[in-house]
Write a protein that holds these residues in place. Structure first.
Motif, PDB file in Angstrom:
ATOM      1  N   GLU A 292       1.516   8.837   5.506  1.00 47.59           N
ATOM      2  CA  GLU A 292       0.763   8.725   6.754  1.00 47.59           C
ATOM      3  C   GLU A 292       1.442   7.764   7.722  1.00 47.59           C
ATOM      4  O   GLU A 292       1.558   8.052   8.924  1.00 47.59           O
ATOM      5  CB  GLU A 292      -0.659   8.249   6.453  1.00 47.59           C
ATOM      6  N   VAL A 293       1.907   6.631   7.210  1.00 47.38           N
ATOM      7  CA  VAL A 293       2.562   5.649   8.075  1.00 47.38           C
ATOM      8  C   VAL A 293       3.836   6.233   8.681  1.00 47.38           C
ATOM      9  O   VAL A 293       4.110   6.052   9.880  1.00 47.38           O
ATOM     10  CB  VAL A 293       2.869   4.362   7.290  1.00 47.38           C
TER      11      VAL A 293
ATOM     12  N   LEU B  42      -3.144   2.159  11.078  1.00 45.67           N
ATOM     13  CA  LEU B  42      -1.833   2.707  10.748  1.00 45.67           C
ATOM     14  C   LEU B  42      -1.187   3.406  11.939  1.00 45.67           C
ATOM     15  O   LEU B  42       0.032   3.458  12.060  1.00 45.67           O
ATOM     16  CB  LEU B  42      -1.952   3.695   9.578  1.00 45.67           C
TER      17      LEU B  42
ATOM     18  N   GLN C 183       0.576   4.027  -1.315  1.00 50.54           N
ATOM     19  CA  GLN C 183      -0.152   5.302  -1.214  1.00 50.54           C
ATOM     20  C   GLN C 183      -0.283   5.774   0.229  1.00 50.54           C
ATOM     21  O   GLN C 183      -0.569   6.957   0.482  1.00 50.54           O
ATOM     22  CB  GLN C 183      -1.534   5.184  -1.858  1.00 50.54           C
ATOM     23  N   ASP C 184      -0.076   4.877   1.190  1.00 46.81           N
ATOM     24  CA  ASP C 184      -0.171   5.250   2.607  1.00 46.81           C
ATOM     25  C   ASP C 184       1.179   5.638   3.210  1.00 46.81           C
ATOM     26  O   ASP C 184       1.266   5.865   4.425  1.00 46.81           O
ATOM     27  CB  ASP C 184      -0.740   4.078   3.426  1.00 46.81           C
TER      28      ASP C 184
ATOM     29  N   TRP D 170       0.841  -1.204   0.000  1.00 44.38           N
ATOM     30  CA  TRP D 170       0.000   0.000   0.000  1.00 44.38           C
ATOM     31  C   TRP D 170       0.876   1.254   0.000  1.00 44.38           C
ATOM     32  O   TRP D 170       0.886   2.036   0.944  1.00 44.38           O
ATOM     33  CB  TRP D 170      -0.913  -0.005   1.232  1.00 44.38           C
TER      34      TRP D 170
END
Length: 332
Positions: A110-111, A198, A106-107, A104
């Motif tokens: 944020e992670v 997350l 695209q995260d 993923w």
């Protein structure tokens, strides 16, 4: 992968209340520690086997309990038999930050923000009951480059000026790491577990914790030896960190970025030495594949003015053709 079960495992598990549980060996890491997933009908746990004399589980136990006492998400110690190297831990599952981001991407931003939030929380805590990160320790670690990489490439260098260059480069940050923060020392995408959302991130591999500079774990995360972190993401996350400590755009922020580069160069030089040692001493050649990435990070750090003494040493001692072919053949 070693599938053998260490002697005494079943007796330890029985004593811990896990009678009849199944024992599943897991892939190893760069140390002598081994891990097993323990399964029974009511749940799972992780067994760490860190037997003396090569390992000592006591630092892990001490660090885990300290972190947990301050609300940091270290695995809960369920049972321990340190003299025999056994520690039964809470199981954080199988979702590491690295593999999650592979699936993923695209995260990613944020992670990483959540991973930095953990460092910001750690920064706000009193220093843990750990040894201080001294200049002598920084020098010992940097020496791994000289002791392992240099002979592996059959090079002859001025090792005394190596020590002098690092003393000149690192001395300015020593005052800024007092009173210090707890430094986990191996904080990266393979040592952060995602344990339900997350923002719920579990910590691993903190047994070598020291009290030192807050930039150390940040550079460990953002200059990851095992995962590509783009310069753009690195810059965004540095801004995020500096904004949260109120240092963005200030002289203190510039000092922090200089110290970040200093510690990045020191850490990356150390890692090159460690990866060669894992090949030469421990017969784990797969770590050589990471060296080109680490070297590229090292070169970026050396470009910072704070690293001028060390950059001059590299220019004088490591030929350009060697620096350009770090994926090449090592001397046997």
């Amino acid at each position: 992968m070693d599938l053998t079960i260490p002697p005494g495992t079943e007796a330890f598990l029985n004593k811990a209340g896990w009678v009849g549980a199944t024992i599943e060996p897991l892939p190893g890491d760069a140390s002598f520690r081994r891990y097993f997933r323990i399964r029974r009908s009511s749940g799972t746990a992780m067994l760490m086997h860190a037997p003396p004399p090569n390992e000592d589980p006591q630092p892990f136990i001490r660090s885990a309990k300290w972190l947990e006492s301050y609300g940091m998400r270290a695995p809960i110690i369920l049972a321990e038999q340190a003299d025999d190297g056994f520690v039964l831990l809470e199981d954080f599952g199988e979702v590491r930050m690295r593999e999650y981001l592979d699936a993923w991407p695209q995260d990613e931003e944020e992670v990483y923000r959540y991973a930095i939030d953990a460092l910001l929380k750690l920064r706000g805590l009193p220093p843990g009951p750990f040894t201080g990160y001294t200049l002598a320790e920084y020098q010992r670690e940097a020496r791994l480059f000289i002791d392992w990489f240099i002979p592996a490439r059959a090079l002859y260098v001025d090792s005394r000026s190596w020590t002098n260059a690092w003393e000149e480069a690192l001395s300015p940050l020593l005052g800024r790491q007092r009173p210090g923060v707890t430094v986990l020392r191996d904080y990266h995408a393979e040592n952060v577990m995602l344990i339900g959302g997350l923002e719920k991130q579990g910590l691993l591999d903190f047994q070598d914790a020291l009290v030192g500079h807050p930039a150390y774990d940040l550079v460990s995360l953002l200059q990851d030896a095992r995962r590509d972190v783009s310069p753009e993401l690195e810059a965004k996350m540095l801004d995020y960190y500096l904004d949260h400590i109120g240092a963005s755009g200030t002289p203190a922020g510039e000092d922090f970025l200089a110290d970040y580069a200093r510690l990045g160069a020191q850490r990356n030089a150390k890692i090159v030495g460690i990866f060669v040692r894992l090949w030469k001493r421990d017969r784990k050649p797969r770590y050589l594949d990471y060296i080109p990435r680490v070297w590229s990070l090292l070169e970026r750090d050396l470009a910072h003015p704070a690293l001028a003494p060390v950059a001059a040493w590299f220019d004088a001692n490591i030929p350009a053709d060697v620096r350009a072919t770090l994926g090449g053949t090592f001397e046997a």
